[in-house]
Motif scaffolding. Structure first.
Motif, PDB file in Angstrom:
ATOM      1  N   ASN A  79      36.145  38.282  36.296  1.00  0.00           N
ATOM      2  CA  ASN A  79      34.828  38.551  36.885  1.00  0.00           C
ATOM      3  C   ASN A  79      34.327  39.967  36.605  1.00  0.00           C
ATOM      4  O   ASN A  79      33.734  40.627  37.460  1.00  0.00           O
ATOM      5  CB  ASN A  79      34.847  38.320  38.402  1.00  0.00           C
ATOM      6  CG  ASN A  79      35.272  36.914  38.755  1.00  0.00           C
ATOM      7  OD1 ASN A  79      34.701  35.946  38.260  1.00  0.00           O
ATOM      8  ND2 ASN A  79      36.295  36.797  39.578  1.00  0.00           N
ATOM      9  N   PHE A  80      34.545  40.414  35.355  1.00  0.00           N
ATOM     10  CA  PHE A  80      34.144  41.777  34.998  1.00  0.00           C
ATOM     11  C   PHE A  80      32.640  42.017  35.198  1.00  0.00           C
ATOM     12  O   PHE A  80      32.226  43.072  35.685  1.00  0.00           O
ATOM     13  CB  PHE A  80      34.534  42.087  33.541  1.00  0.00           C
ATOM     14  CG  PHE A  80      33.915  43.344  33.041  1.00  0.00           C
ATOM     15  CD1 PHE A  80      34.398  44.586  33.437  1.00  0.00           C
ATOM     16  CD2 PHE A  80      32.799  43.306  32.192  1.00  0.00           C
ATOM     17  CE1 PHE A  80      33.796  45.761  33.009  1.00  0.00           C
ATOM     18  CE2 PHE A  80      32.193  44.475  31.753  1.00  0.00           C
ATOM     19  CZ  PHE A  80      32.694  45.697  32.166  1.00  0.00           C
ATOM     20  N   GLU A  81      31.793  41.050  34.828  1.00  0.00           N
ATOM     21  CA  GLU A  81      30.336  41.232  34.929  1.00  0.00           C
ATOM     22  C   GLU A  81      29.902  41.496  36.369  1.00  0.00           C
ATOM     23  O   GLU A  81      29.079  42.372  36.645  1.00  0.00           O
ATOM     24  CB  GLU A  81      29.597  39.989  34.394  1.00  0.00           C
ATOM     25  CG  GLU A  81      29.742  39.765  32.893  1.00  0.00           C
ATOM     26  CD  GLU A  81      29.268  40.968  32.063  1.00  0.00           C
ATOM     27  OE1 GLU A  81      28.304  41.634  32.483  1.00  0.00           O
ATOM     28  OE2 GLU A  81      29.884  41.239  31.013  1.00  0.00           O
ATOM     29  N   LYS A  82      30.489  40.730  37.261  1.00  0.00           N
ATOM     30  CA  LYS A  82      30.182  40.863  38.686  1.00  0.00           C
ATOM     31  C   LYS A  82      30.610  42.248  39.184  1.00  0.00           C
ATOM     32  O   LYS A  82      29.864  42.954  39.859  1.00  0.00           O
ATOM     33  CB  LYS A  82      30.932  39.761  39.447  1.00  0.00           C
ATOM     34  CG  LYS A  82      30.750  39.734  40.928  1.00  0.00           C
ATOM     35  CD  LYS A  82      31.512  38.516  41.494  1.00  0.00           C
ATOM     36  CE  LYS A  82      31.302  38.348  42.980  1.00  0.00           C
ATOM     37  NZ  LYS A  82      31.916  39.371  43.803  1.00  0.00           N
ATOM     38  N   ARG A 128      24.268  38.760  42.204  1.00  0.00           N
ATOM     39  CA  ARG A 128      23.749  37.388  42.398  1.00  0.00           C
ATOM     40  C   ARG A 128      23.154  36.935  41.083  1.00  0.00           C
ATOM     41  O   ARG A 128      22.029  37.281  40.750  1.00  0.00           O
ATOM     42  CB  ARG A 128      22.674  37.380  43.499  1.00  0.00           C
ATOM     43  CG  ARG A 128      23.189  37.927  44.805  1.00  0.00           C
ATOM     44  CD  ARG A 128      22.315  37.519  45.989  1.00  0.00           C
ATOM     45  NE  ARG A 128      22.570  38.353  47.146  1.00  0.00           N
ATOM     46  CZ  ARG A 128      23.640  38.260  47.905  1.00  0.00           C
ATOM     47  NH1 ARG A 128      24.555  37.330  47.659  1.00  0.00           N
ATOM     48  NH2 ARG A 128      23.806  39.073  48.936  1.00  0.00           N
ATOM     49  N   PRO A 129      23.923  36.152  40.317  1.00  0.00           N
ATOM     50  CA  PRO A 129      23.450  35.747  38.988  1.00  0.00           C
ATOM     51  C   PRO A 129      22.198  34.851  39.056  1.00  0.00           C
ATOM     52  O   PRO A 129      21.991  34.198  40.044  1.00  0.00           O
ATOM     53  CB  PRO A 129      24.634  35.002  38.415  1.00  0.00           C
ATOM     54  CG  PRO A 129      25.557  34.686  39.520  1.00  0.00           C
ATOM     55  CD  PRO A 129      25.231  35.609  40.653  1.00  0.00           C
TER      56      PRO A 129
END
Ligand code: MN
Length: 239
Positions: free
Chosen positions: A223-226, A238-239
């Motif tokens: 979950n690097f992007e988060k 919140r994608p």
């Protein structure tokens, strides 16, 4: 006057932890209490557990500490679990759920989310009725506390109501609202049962956010992007 630094929610973020510990040292504060969530999200679970064990006089258990050390289910929890050695896992498993003591005539209780429940989430915008449960005696024979200090929500605030003081110290490693590491300083007369002046300070410490993000990318954290969104913008992703 006695001074205690209270840190929480490091979530494996070494640059943020180092910046906060340097600030605590610079202020000459010797005592540090940690309110849990040492691991999870960032690049350095092992290093963070070691540093916290060596620098904090007391550590209480967070929901991530429980999930990583005692459940280890799902990609993120497993990723963290396998990076800790047996002794570190044991350390996390055996952490207490809360601590309490008197300072300047106030009974202060500290926990991660709630004194008996690492998963109870009391947000800053909850009602006074919802927040009041945090002051309840956590076991038979215990007393209602005057001051409750917690972590978990990553949002630092201080609120007074019904003769009580509720403090959230925010997060060292995944601070929300302002992208600077957050912690608190409690100052008063330790172990004193008679009322005396007392103060609560919320501190923000700038740190190398870019390095924390880079380290996490290189470590290939789940979950690097988060995670990078939360560090860069101080907002829940919140994608
Ligand atoms: Mn947390």
């Amino acid at each position: 006057m006695d001074r205690i630094a209270i840190i929480s929610d490091i979530h494996s973020n070494m640059p943020a932890l180092e910046a906060v510990l340097a600030d605590i040292k610079e202020r000459g504060i010797k005592r540090i209490i940690c309110l849990g969530d040492l691991v999870g999200k960032g690049a350095n679970p092992k290093e963070v557990v070691d540093i916290i064990r060596n620098t904090c006089e007391t550590v209480v258990k967070g929901n991530w500490d429980y999930l990583v050390a005692e459940v280890a289910d799902g990609e993120t929890m497993k990723w963290n679990n396998i990076r800790l050695d047996e002794e570190q896992i044991d350390f996390l498993k055996n952490l207490p759920l809360y601590i309490e003591f008197y300072i300047s005539g106030k009974l202060v209780r500290m926990c991660h989310a709630a004194p008996n429940d690492v998963f109870l989430r009391i947000r800053s915008n909850c009602t006074v009725e919802e927040k009041s449960v945090l002051f309840n005696p956590p076991k038979n024979g215990a007393k209602e506390c005057d001051v409750l200090i917690y972590g978990d929500i990553h949002v630092a605030y201080i609120q007074n109501f019904n003769q009580k003081t509720l403090i959230n110290v925010g997060s060292v490693g995944v601070p929300l609202q302002v992208s600077q590491a957050s912690y608190a300083i409690l100052e008063g007369k330790l172990d004193e049962r008679t009322e005396a002046p007392i103060s609560f300070t919320l501190v923000r410490v700038p740190y190398d956010v870019e390095k924390a993000v880079r380290d996490a990318k290189e470590a290939k954290v789940p979950n690097f992007e988060k995670y990078s969104h939360e560090l860069n913008y101080g907002q829940v992703y919140r994608p």
